[in-house]
Design a protein around this motif. Structure first.
Motif, PDB file in Angstrom:
ATOM      1  N   ILE A  18      -1.499  -7.330   3.745  1.00 34.61           N
ATOM      2  CA  ILE A  18      -0.681  -7.248   2.539  1.00 34.61           C
ATOM      3  C   ILE A  18      -1.499  -6.546   1.454  1.00 34.61           C
ATOM      4  CG2 ILE A  18       0.634  -8.549   0.823  1.00 34.61           C
ATOM      5  CD1 ILE A  18       0.622 -10.873   2.881  1.00 34.61           C
ATOM      6  N   ILE A  19      -0.999  -5.401   1.011  1.00 38.64           N
ATOM      7  CA  ILE A  19      -1.728  -4.610   0.000  1.00 38.64           C
ATOM      8  C   ILE A  19      -0.921  -4.599  -1.295  1.00 38.64           C
ATOM      9  CG2 ILE A  19      -2.759  -2.382  -0.571  1.00 38.64           C
ATOM     10  CD1 ILE A  19      -3.009  -1.800   2.397  1.00 38.64           C
ATOM     11  N   THR A  20      -1.598  -4.878  -2.382  1.00 37.09           N
ATOM     12  CA  THR A  20      -0.977  -4.814  -3.710  1.00 37.09           C
ATOM     13  C   THR A  20      -1.380  -3.498  -4.383  1.00 37.09           C
ATOM     14  OG1 THR A  20      -1.130  -7.221  -3.897  1.00 37.09           O
ATOM     15  CG2 THR A  20      -0.685  -5.982  -5.917  1.00 37.09           C
ATOM     16  N   TRP A  21      -0.367  -2.762  -4.846  1.00 30.71           N
ATOM     17  CA  TRP A  21      -0.576  -1.451  -5.453  1.00 30.71           C
ATOM     18  C   TRP A  21      -0.134  -1.487  -6.923  1.00 30.71           C
ATOM     19  CZ3 TRP A  21      -2.649   1.712  -1.725  1.00 30.71           C
ATOM     20  CH2 TRP A  21      -2.359   1.399  -0.392  1.00 30.71           C
ATOM     21  N   LYS A  22      -0.693  -0.589  -7.725  1.00 29.50           N
ATOM     22  CA  LYS A  22      -0.289  -0.510  -9.122  1.00 29.50           C
ATOM     23  C   LYS A  22      -0.291   0.948  -9.576  1.00 29.50           C
ATOM     24  CE  LYS A  22      -1.228  -2.421 -13.707  1.00 29.50           C
ATOM     25  NZ  LYS A  22      -2.112  -3.286 -14.510  1.00 29.50           N
ATOM     26  N   ASN A  23       0.883   1.368 -10.109  1.00 30.40           N
ATOM     27  CA  ASN A  23       0.949   2.696 -10.715  1.00 30.40           C
ATOM     28  C   ASN A  23       1.334   2.531 -12.187  1.00 30.40           C
ATOM     29  OD1 ASN A  23       3.700   2.165 -10.715  1.00 30.40           O
ATOM     30  ND2 ASN A  23       4.115   3.508  -8.937  1.00 30.40           N
ATOM     31  N   THR A  24       1.675   3.605 -12.843  1.00 29.13           N
ATOM     32  CA  THR A  24       1.968   3.520 -14.278  1.00 29.13           C
ATOM     33  C   THR A  24       3.229   2.724 -14.564  1.00 29.13           C
ATOM     34  OG1 THR A  24       3.117   5.647 -14.113  1.00 29.13           O
ATOM     35  CG2 THR A  24       0.793   5.679 -14.824  1.00 29.13           C
ATOM     36  N   GLU A  25       4.081   2.588 -13.568  1.00 25.39           N
ATOM     37  CA  GLU A  25       5.365   1.927 -13.786  1.00 25.39           C
ATOM     38  C   GLU A  25       5.361   0.446 -13.433  1.00 25.39           C
ATOM     39  OE1 GLU A  25       8.226   4.085 -11.530  1.00 25.39           O
ATOM     40  OE2 GLU A  25       7.789   5.998 -12.515  1.00 25.39           O
ATOM     41  N   LYS A  26       4.702   0.094 -12.312  1.00 23.11           N
ATOM     42  CA  LYS A  26       4.834  -1.277 -11.823  1.00 23.11           C
ATOM     43  C   LYS A  26       3.709  -1.641 -10.852  1.00 23.11           C
ATOM     44  CE  LYS A  26       7.826   0.192  -8.002  1.00 23.11           C
ATOM     45  NZ  LYS A  26       9.116   0.031  -7.309  1.00 23.11           N
ATOM     46  N   GLU A  27       3.696  -2.919 -10.525  1.00 22.99           N
ATOM     47  CA  GLU A  27       2.810  -3.442  -9.483  1.00 22.99           C
ATOM     48  C   GLU A  27       3.697  -3.892  -8.319  1.00 22.99           C
ATOM     49  OE1 GLU A  27       0.248  -7.450  -9.274  1.00 22.99           O
ATOM     50  OE2 GLU A  27      -0.503  -6.028 -10.801  1.00 22.99           O
ATOM     51  N   PHE A  28       3.338  -3.526  -7.116  1.00 28.80           N
ATOM     52  CA  PHE A  28       4.173  -3.906  -5.963  1.00 28.80           C
ATOM     53  C   PHE A  28       3.298  -4.118  -4.721  1.00 28.80           C
ATOM     54  CE2 PHE A  28       3.828   0.651  -6.051  1.00 28.80           C
ATOM     55  CZ  PHE A  28       3.755   1.047  -4.720  1.00 28.80           C
ATOM     56  N   LYS A  29       3.901  -4.798  -3.715  1.00 26.95           N
ATOM     57  CA  LYS A  29       3.189  -5.108  -2.476  1.00 26.95           C
ATOM     58  C   LYS A  29       3.886  -4.487  -1.280  1.00 26.95           C
ATOM     59  CE  LYS A  29       1.434  -9.601  -4.038  1.00 26.95           C
ATOM     60  NZ  LYS A  29       1.360 -11.054  -3.761  1.00 26.95           N
ATOM     61  N   THR A  30       3.087  -4.125  -0.290  1.00 25.05           N
ATOM     62  CA  THR A  30       3.644  -3.697   1.006  1.00 25.05           C
ATOM     63  C   THR A  30       2.894  -4.412   2.121  1.00 25.05           C
ATOM     64  OG1 THR A  30       2.158  -1.776   1.104  1.00 25.05           O
ATOM     65  CG2 THR A  30       4.376  -1.430   0.191  1.00 25.05           C
ATOM     66  N   ARG A  31       3.586  -4.609   3.239  1.00 23.40           N
ATOM     67  CA  ARG A  31       3.013  -5.312   4.396  1.00 23.40           C
ATOM     68  C   ARG A  31       2.969  -4.401   5.610  1.00 23.40           C
ATOM     69  NH1 ARG A  31       6.290  -9.064   1.860  1.00 23.40           N
ATOM     70  NH2 ARG A  31       5.355 -11.124   1.473  1.00 23.40           N
ATOM     71  N   GLY A  32       1.951  -4.594   6.415  1.00 19.28           N
ATOM     72  CA  GLY A  32       1.861  -3.914   7.701  1.00 19.28           C
ATOM     73  C   GLY A  32       1.522  -4.922   8.780  1.00 19.28           C
ATOM     74  N   LEU A  33       2.026  -4.698   9.982  1.00 13.11           N
ATOM     75  CA  LEU A  33       1.826  -5.666  11.067  1.00 13.11           C
ATOM     76  C   LEU A  33       1.378  -4.951  12.327  1.00 13.11           C
ATOM     77  CD1 LEU A  33       2.364  -8.794  11.438  1.00 13.11           C
ATOM     78  CD2 LEU A  33       4.430  -8.107  12.646  1.00 13.11           C
ATOM     79  N   ASP A  34       0.251  -5.389  12.895  1.00 10.72           N
ATOM     80  CA  ASP A  34      -0.244  -4.834  14.151  1.00 10.72           C
ATOM     81  C   ASP A  34      -1.339  -5.771  14.657  1.00 10.72           C
ATOM     82  OD1 ASP A  34       0.082  -2.025  15.653  1.00 10.72           O
ATOM     83  OD2 ASP A  34      -1.995  -2.711  15.880  1.00 10.72           O
ATOM     84  N   SER A  35      -1.729  -5.609  15.921  1.00 10.21           N
ATOM     85  CA  SER A  35      -2.835  -6.416  16.434  1.00 10.21           C
ATOM     86  C   SER A  35      -4.186  -5.885  15.963  1.00 10.21           C
ATOM     87  CB  SER A  35      -2.803  -6.468  17.972  1.00 10.21           C
ATOM     88  OG  SER A  35      -2.869  -5.165  18.496  1.00 10.21           O
ATOM     89  N   ASP A  36      -4.210  -4.631  15.475  1.00  9.69           N
ATOM     90  CA  ASP A  36      -5.429  -4.020  14.938  1.00  9.69           C
ATOM     91  C   ASP A  36      -5.368  -4.056  13.407  1.00  9.69           C
ATOM     92  OD1 ASP A  36      -6.883  -1.521  13.798  1.00  9.69           O
ATOM     93  OD2 ASP A  36      -7.771  -1.814  15.779  1.00  9.69           O
ATOM     94  N   GLN A  37      -6.410  -4.574  12.764  1.00  6.16           N
ATOM     95  CA  GLN A  37      -6.391  -4.759  11.320  1.00  6.16           C
ATOM     96  C   GLN A  37      -6.258  -3.428  10.577  1.00  6.16           C
ATOM     97  OE1 GLN A  37      -9.502  -7.275   9.687  1.00  6.16           O
ATOM     98  NE2 GLN A  37      -9.511  -6.095   7.792  1.00  6.16           N
ATOM     99  N   THR A  38      -7.001  -2.414  11.006  1.00  8.59           N
ATOM    100  CA  THR A  38      -6.931  -1.122  10.319  1.00  8.59           C
ATOM    101  C   THR A  38      -5.552  -0.499  10.459  1.00  8.59           C
ATOM    102  OG1 THR A  38      -9.287  -0.770  10.746  1.00  8.59           O
ATOM    103  CG2 THR A  38      -7.992   1.167  10.129  1.00  8.59           C
ATOM    104  N   VAL A  39      -4.976  -0.613  11.661  1.00  9.78           N
ATOM    105  CA  VAL A  39      -3.638  -0.050  11.894  1.00  9.78           C
ATOM    106  C   VAL A  39      -2.592  -0.772  11.042  1.00  9.78           C
ATOM    107  CG1 VAL A  39      -1.834   0.348  13.622  1.00  9.78           C
ATOM    108  CG2 VAL A  39      -4.236   0.724  14.214  1.00  9.78           C
ATOM    109  N   SER A  40      -2.733  -2.092  10.904  1.00 17.48           N
ATOM    110  CA  SER A  40      -1.776  -2.831  10.075  1.00 17.48           C
ATOM    111  C   SER A  40      -1.882  -2.376   8.620  1.00 17.48           C
ATOM    112  CB  SER A  40      -1.995  -4.338  10.200  1.00 17.48           C
ATOM    113  OG  SER A  40      -3.204  -4.744   9.627  1.00 17.48           O
ATOM    114  N   ALA A  41      -3.101  -2.055   8.155  1.00 15.66           N
ATOM    115  CA  ALA A  41      -3.281  -1.550   6.793  1.00 15.66           C
ATOM    116  C   ALA A  41      -2.653  -0.166   6.636  1.00 15.66           C
ATOM    117  CB  ALA A  41      -4.764  -1.497   6.441  1.00 15.66           C
ATOM    118  N   ILE A  42      -2.769   0.675   7.678  1.00 16.39           N
ATOM    119  CA  ILE A  42      -2.161   2.006   7.640  1.00 16.39           C
ATOM    120  C   ILE A  42      -0.639   1.891   7.564  1.00 16.39           C
ATOM    121  CG2 ILE A  42      -1.732   4.057   9.064  1.00 16.39           C
ATOM    122  CD1 ILE A  42      -4.679   3.846   9.961  1.00 16.39           C
ATOM    123  N   LYS A  43      -0.078   0.925   8.308  1.00 17.71           N
ATOM    124  CA  LYS A  43       1.377   0.735   8.260  1.00 17.71           C
ATOM    125  C   LYS A  43       1.826   0.264   6.881  1.00 17.71           C
ATOM    126  CE  LYS A  43       2.085  -0.088  13.188  1.00 17.71           C
ATOM    127  NZ  LYS A  43       2.467  -1.067  14.246  1.00 17.71           N
TER     128      LYS A  43
END
Length: 507
Positions: free
Chosen positions: A471-496
């Motif tokens: 689960i990655i939390t992002w912030k731009n000039t407009e808002k803060e939001f989260k996105t999720r990725g799911l995989d058995s590999d941690q790096t791949v889940s972050a890429i998703k």
């Protein structure tokens, strides 16, 4: 008045089962198992050791007999002994045991070539042992070692031996298939021939599993009139092991209504798992009754049938053994499997969302990933967290990590039907991936949001091959939001998770 025939169950996990290669129970483990077998599983008798083995074995037996004597189980505790001029009997008395299982020769071949004695010499020594045991207040049961070969090759000797024992103060005569060579037909015929000739003597049948016939042979022995069976937890024992307790008990209860036993099915699984932990011998996943997978439906059609009048149920219900039916999630899963798991989690999905989740699980199963019920909430959030048109797609990437070199990534990405390929290095594989994406967005004159939080979790109780949610939390000039990725590999889940972010900012 019951017309059922009472069958004794003797558990020999602590003696014959301990002959499993590499297994040695400690004194405290033996005591714990003995208590469970008698108090919870409610077997009639337990064989706990061989006499004269070691000082540690002596202490273990003493601990069990002390407990048994104080809890009215001492007559149910048995020790294997030998024809040794009373040495075993004295060992037993010092250890506090009251019942000996005397090992004798049940085949002429063993008698002639191992002991190098005649039947009369052997019988005379046995007589002396039984007489001494009686004087010392010891109950005697007699094992006829290699009895199965004796019946095949020296039947006259076996019946001469039985005739002798019929005149002695012996409580039980034990008929072991020592090498596990019998067929079910022989098991029936040999036991029946003996029981017909000596209907008033008590005979135990002791099956081994060398041809995987242990359960079948045990059942045929009972059908032929055996008064007791010797079994072990998880089928432990020398070579291929002994007839297993759980399967044999289930078969007797389901297919032999004329037989009555006292074993408590409900704790079979619990005792089996404890013995697995103490012994270090793992239970195969497909082991009947107690294996991890035996009450798990994998095919979607089976789960669907279970929803429609339990079409795929049998009398072998998991609740009998303190277990629950499960519905596996994988490439064979259908909607019915997933619905069963959702029900257990208290979740509901509409038909459209259920289709999406089903498809995602099938994709994961095709990659041979283990999908569990606990993964479902993560899969649902991953699948349903797509409230955008897919304008950005990460086509492919190469992640490298080498000792002494900075991690690097080459990425191919499509943005609004325009394809880009970039290479970058970073402090880690994901950092290198993000640097490559930044290079692409510089070309597009677009700014990426800042990454302000990065969390990784796996379902509770999962293993190293578990699905990983990032689960990655992002912030731009407009808002803060989260996105999720799911995989058995941690790096791949972050890429998703990052791919979702890219789609959000470009929509």
């Amino acid at each position: 008045m019951s017309t059922k025939r009472r069958l004794e169950i003797m558990d020999t996990t602590l003696r014959d089962g301990e002959q499993t290669s590499g297994v040695s129970f400690s004194a405290s483990e033996k005591l714990t198992i003995a208590k469970l077998l008698l108090e919870e599983l409610k077997v009639d008798r337990i064989e706990i050791a061989s006499a004269r083995v070691s000082e540690g074995e002596f202490q273990a037996v003493k601990d069990v007999t002390n407990w048994a004597a104080n809890n009215n189980y001492i007559d149910a505790v048995e020790v294997l002994t030998f024809v040794d001029n009373g040495v075993s009997i004295n060992w037993m008395i010092e250890a506090g045991a009251k019942v000996q299982n005397l090992l004798t020769k049940g085949s002429l071949n063993h008698l002639t070539y191992q002991l190098k004695k005649t039947p009369n010499q052997h019988f005379k020594e046995i007589l002396e042992n039984i007489s001494l045991a009686k004087q010392k207040g010891i109950v005697t049961n007699v094992y006829l070692e290699d009895w199965s070969n004796g019946m095949r090759n020296s039947k006259d000797y076996v019946f001469e031996f039985l005739e002798f024992l019929s005149t002695q103060p012996v409580k039980r005569i034990m008929l072991p298939d020592t090498l596990g060579i019998l067929t079910p037909r022989e098991s029936y015929e040999f036991v029946k021939e003996i029981k017909d000739k000596y209907p008033h003597l008590h005979f135990d049948f002791h099956a081994h599993n060398d041809y995987d016939l242990g359960v079948s042979n045990a059942i045929e022995g009972v059908r032929a009139g055996a008064d007791a069976l010797h079994l072990t937890i998880n089928g432990m024992g020398e070579r291929a092991g002994n007839a297993p307790m759980a399967s044999t008990i289930a078969v007797i209860n389901d297919f032999m209504p004329q037989i009555e036993i006292g074993v408590n099915e409900k704790v079979l699984y619990t005792v089996s798992k404890l013995v697995e932990n103490f012994s270090g011998v793992m239970i195969p996943a497909n082991k009947p009754v107690i294996g991890a997978n035996v009450f798990t439906q994998t095919a979607g059609i089976h789960a669907d049938g279970d929803n429609k009048k339990n079409l795929y149920f049998s009398d072998l219900l998991p609740e009998r053994f303190g277990r629950k039916r499960q519905y596996a999630l994988g490439k064979s899963s259908g909607k019915a499997n997933i619905q069963k798991n959702l029900q257990e989690l208290g979740l509901q999905l509409n038909d459209e969302d259920l289709k999406k989740v089903t498809q995602r699980i099938i994709e994961l199963g095709d990659k041979k990933q283990v999908v569990t019920k606990e993964d479902l909430p993560y899969i649902i959030s991953d699948v349903l967290d797509r409230t955008y048109d897919e304008k950005v797609k990460v086509n492919s990437y190469v992640l490298t990590h080498s000792k002494g070199l900075k991690p690097s990534t080459t990425v191919s990405i499509t943005i609004n039907n325009e394809e880009f390929e970039e290479h970058a290095q970073g402090d880690g594989q994901f950092d290198a991936f993000m640097n490559a994406i930044r290079n692409v967005f510089k070309i597009k004159k677009m700014i990426l949001p800042d990454l302000i939080d990065y969390a990784v979790r796996i379902p509770p109780g999962s293993r190293s091959d578990a699905l990983c949610e990032t689960i990655i939390t992002w912030k731009n000039t407009e808002k803060e939001f989260k996105t999720r990725g799911l995989d058995s590999d941690q790096t791949v889940s972050a890429i998703k998770a990052t791919e979702k972010m890219l789609n959000i900012i470009t929509n």
